[in-house]
Motif scaffolding. Sequence first.
Motif, PDB file in Angstrom:
ATOM      1  N   ALA A 298      52.152  46.647  84.066  1.00 41.12           N
ATOM      2  CA  ALA A 298      53.035  47.820  84.044  1.00 41.12           C
ATOM      3  C   ALA A 298      54.498  47.458  83.851  1.00 41.12           C
ATOM      4  N   ASP A 299      54.883  46.222  84.166  1.00 40.79           N
ATOM      5  CA  ASP A 299      56.283  45.861  84.015  1.00 40.79           C
ATOM      6  C   ASP A 299      56.612  45.214  82.679  1.00 40.79           C
ATOM      7  N   ASN A 300      55.652  45.157  81.754  1.00 41.45           N
ATOM      8  CA  ASN A 300      55.985  44.760  80.383  1.00 41.45           C
ATOM      9  C   ASN A 300      56.593  45.968  79.677  1.00 41.45           C
ATOM     10  N   THR A 301      57.727  45.784  79.032  1.00 37.13           N
ATOM     11  CA  THR A 301      58.386  46.922  78.381  1.00 37.13           C
ATOM     12  C   THR A 301      58.850  46.546  76.985  1.00 37.13           C
ATOM     13  N   SER A 302      57.989  45.932  76.229  1.00 36.64           N
ATOM     14  CA  SER A 302      58.359  45.528  74.881  1.00 36.64           C
ATOM     15  C   SER A 302      58.507  46.741  73.980  1.00 36.64           C
ATOM     16  N   SER A 303      59.535  46.722  73.151  1.00 41.62           N
ATOM     17  CA  SER A 303      59.712  47.796  72.160  1.00 41.62           C
ATOM     18  C   SER A 303      58.780  47.603  70.978  1.00 41.62           C
ATOM     19  N   ASN A 304      58.067  46.471  70.966  1.00 40.13           N
ATOM     20  CA  ASN A 304      57.144  46.172  69.874  1.00 40.13           C
ATOM     21  C   ASN A 304      55.717  46.017  70.414  1.00 40.13           C
ATOM     22  N   ALA A 305      55.358  46.900  71.346  1.00 41.45           N
ATOM     23  CA  ALA A 305      54.050  46.827  71.985  1.00 41.45           C
ATOM     24  C   ALA A 305      52.943  47.203  71.004  1.00 41.45           C
ATOM     25  N   THR A 306      51.771  46.606  71.196  1.00 42.14           N
ATOM     26  CA  THR A 306      50.631  46.928  70.333  1.00 42.14           C
ATOM     27  C   THR A 306      50.194  48.374  70.521  1.00 42.14           C
ATOM     28  N   GLN A 307      50.186  48.844  71.760  1.00 44.09           N
ATOM     29  CA  GLN A 307      49.749  50.196  72.109  1.00 44.09           C
ATOM     30  C   GLN A 307      48.304  50.464  71.684  1.00 44.09           C
ATOM     31  N   GLY A 308      47.469  49.442  71.842  1.00 43.69           N
ATOM     32  CA  GLY A 308      46.035  49.589  71.660  1.00 43.69           C
ATOM     33  C   GLY A 308      45.338  49.212  72.954  1.00 43.69           C
ATOM     34  N   HIS A 309      43.992  49.211  72.945  1.00 44.81           N
ATOM     35  CA  HIS A 309      43.251  48.825  74.143  1.00 44.81           C
ATOM     36  C   HIS A 309      42.378  47.606  73.857  1.00 44.81           C
ATOM     37  N   ALA A 310      41.862  47.004  74.929  1.00 45.70           N
ATOM     38  CA  ALA A 310      41.065  45.789  74.802  1.00 45.70           C
ATOM     39  C   ALA A 310      39.599  46.019  75.169  1.00 45.70           C
ATOM     40  N   VAL A 311      39.171  47.276  75.209  1.00 44.58           N
ATOM     41  CA  VAL A 311      37.762  47.553  75.494  1.00 44.58           C
ATOM     42  C   VAL A 311      36.881  46.912  74.425  1.00 44.58           C
ATOM     43  N   GLU A 312      37.319  46.992  73.174  1.00 42.49           N
ATOM     44  CA  GLU A 312      36.557  46.368  72.095  1.00 42.49           C
ATOM     45  C   GLU A 312      36.446  44.857  72.295  1.00 42.49           C
ATOM     46  N   SER A 313      37.491  44.227  72.771  1.00 42.47           N
ATOM     47  CA  SER A 313      37.451  42.779  73.001  1.00 42.47           C
ATOM     48  C   SER A 313      36.384  42.417  74.028  1.00 42.47           C
ATOM     49  N   ASN A 314      36.247  43.236  75.091  1.00 43.08           N
ATOM     50  CA  ASN A 314      35.225  42.988  76.098  1.00 43.08           C
ATOM     51  C   ASN A 314      33.819  43.215  75.561  1.00 43.08           C
ATOM     52  N   PHE A 315      33.667  44.202  74.673  1.00 43.81           N
ATOM     53  CA  PHE A 315      32.358  44.513  74.103  1.00 43.81           C
ATOM     54  C   PHE A 315      32.001  43.581  72.944  1.00 43.81           C
ATOM     55  N   GLY A 316      32.998  43.100  72.217  1.00 40.10           N
ATOM     56  CA  GLY A 316      32.785  42.432  70.940  1.00 40.10           C
ATOM     57  C   GLY A 316      31.914  41.192  71.026  1.00 40.10           C
ATOM     58  N   PRO A 317      30.927  41.039  70.119  1.00 39.67           N
ATOM     59  CA  PRO A 317      30.066  39.847  70.100  1.00 39.67           C
ATOM     60  C   PRO A 317      30.862  38.576  69.820  1.00 39.67           C
ATOM     61  N   ALA A 318      30.414  37.477  70.390  1.00 34.88           N
ATOM     62  CA  ALA A 318      31.118  36.210  70.230  1.00 34.88           C
ATOM     63  C   ALA A 318      31.195  35.782  68.771  1.00 34.88           C
ATOM     64  N   ASP A 319      30.136  36.036  68.013  1.00 38.03           N
ATOM     65  CA  ASP A 319      30.118  35.615  66.610  1.00 38.03           C
ATOM     66  C   ASP A 319      31.163  36.333  65.771  1.00 38.03           C
ATOM     67  N   PHE A 320      31.715  37.419  66.295  1.00 36.17           N
ATOM     68  CA  PHE A 320      32.737  38.162  65.548  1.00 36.17           C
ATOM     69  C   PHE A 320      34.092  38.112  66.248  1.00 36.17           C
ATOM     70  N   GLY A 321      34.266  37.117  67.105  1.00 41.77           N
ATOM     71  CA  GLY A 321      35.559  36.901  67.740  1.00 41.77           C
ATOM     72  C   GLY A 321      35.779  37.648  69.028  1.00 41.77           C
TER      73      GLY A 321
END
Length: 608
Positions: A298-321
């Motif tokens: 919550a204390d990161n305040t970058s003006s160049n934030a990705t503004q996406g989520h990482a749910v896909e990263s947790n779900f994503g198969p290892a063979d696809f990164g």
Amino acid sequence: MLKHLKNIQVMKSQYILIASCALVCGLSACDGKLDVDNPNQQTTADFGKMAAELNEAVIAAYNHTRIEGTYARVGYTIDLCRGDEVWNASQVWYLPFDNLNVGASDGITEWPWRDWYYTINVTNYILSKVESAGLTDELYKQIKGQALFLRGLGYYNLTAYYQDVPLITDYADYSTIEGLYKTNNTQDEVLDQVEQDFKEAMQILPSRDIGGQWAKGRATCGSAAGYYARTLMFRHKFSEANTVLKDIISGKYGAYDLVKDYGDNFREGTAYENNVESLYEVQYLDYGQQGTDDEWTADNTSSNATQGHAVESNFGPADFGGWADLSASPWLYNLFKAEKTTSGQLDPRLYWTIGTYEPEWDGFEFGNVAYTQALTADDPVVTNNNYGGLPIAKNTNLRTGIYDKVVTGLHCGINLRLMRYSDVLLRAAECENEVNGPTADAFNWINQVRNRAGLANLDQSKFTTKDQLFEQIANVERPKEFGCEFGRGFDLLRWGFFYDAGRLAQLKAHGTFLRGGDDDETRVDLATLKARMKESIDYDAIEKDANGKVKLPYKSSFDSWVPGHEFLPIFQTTLNANPNLVGNSANTSTSNASYFSSKGWTIHPVVK
């Protein structure tokens, strides 16, 4: 010389007198001009006096709902681990959460607490300012209604994760030690406030029909009504919830409907997000429009934030990164396979929920693909290269063709739809069944969701009791519609499934999966694992040891559940910092069965 010095002294005296007079006159005549606040050094006391500033604070509150501990990763995925549709394929990250025995020293347990209280802090500030800001009636309702909704959302999540949490509603409390270091409130006290916040927000917010930003991205009266009904159902107030849900269906809180293509609920882009089915969703920037800086706290305040989520990263198969952490349960897969559409095809929701190869997918949507790579029967994709697993496709780009591998970190741009109209329909059916039994209305609402997927209407003659229809809703209709989405853990809590022997055995059956063993005798090779992950598993028939534990490679996430750990423990460092705070049932490993029964709430028996 002396005369010259005397003249200088007289001139100095005159200048001092003139300057003094000017200063006095300036202070008396120009007091308003000199008392100017530095806009670059504003304080919480100065800020929030105008509509524009309060709107900025509202945006800040929304911003905090899209970060790590709220919904961007941990705050979303921990609830999936608590459910029976998902298991931990990495056997590392999230493992104690999936095993439902996490300890109070695990730092991840604090993240939802940290980030939701951050959000609540902002909403309390807005509510402390909105009454005196001199707003028009329209702006007043909009700003106050959003703050109430977001505060209600925060406490709704906190109490469902941590049970008994401190309730802070007055921003002035933060200025005192006593106010800041509050003790726990009971879950009932917190939910009383949640009901109050959602109900008032429901009454004053505009509907999605107003168009513009209210139809796309902000909380509306429909959002608040939906969450008000959810809160009532969490407390088994089915009659009250049914009234609200029927009002949503009738259009009282805006026009909602099911989108024709189920997959449109899980794609990014303006053509799909904030659609007619969405009552509320968390907004993320589309792929290609984001910044480069991941903001994990919550204390990161970058003006160049990705503004996406990482749910896909947790779900994503290892063979696809991907990080290959979470996988769909074999039970959920077999549930989809058990019933075909009226045209003899697979349920299309399977395509968007689990990334398996199926002959039926040739020519359907994007076909048999995983991140643009063609899948074949001989070369399916698994979640984790060591332990296998059925990849979760929902809320990822595994099926969308946007990119050819997982872009890890906070980069997925798919908005997370937290409440859809299909949920309203199935909840209305559940409430109707609880209040009046299996009525025509209940079947009608269920069938609307089934028909969208191409399934036939339910045969009403097979569901003559409340228990029978409840079983169909809880363990067939809801898992297939909302499989691998946030909320299943909330459902298991409100249904009391942890407090009934039959239901707990059912959870163990649903949560059973296969993984590689820890010794030669039980280890299976990857090829065998890939094939066997799709087999139907009967938990009762699995071989167990003398202690009743299943032998590897079979395991259930619920084998290791410790009573009380259906909730998260309050982080030990947080308890140490606040002497007025006490641990919850997970901290003490205490059963909540007596609390549930003391309410007189019904736990439906298992219907085979």
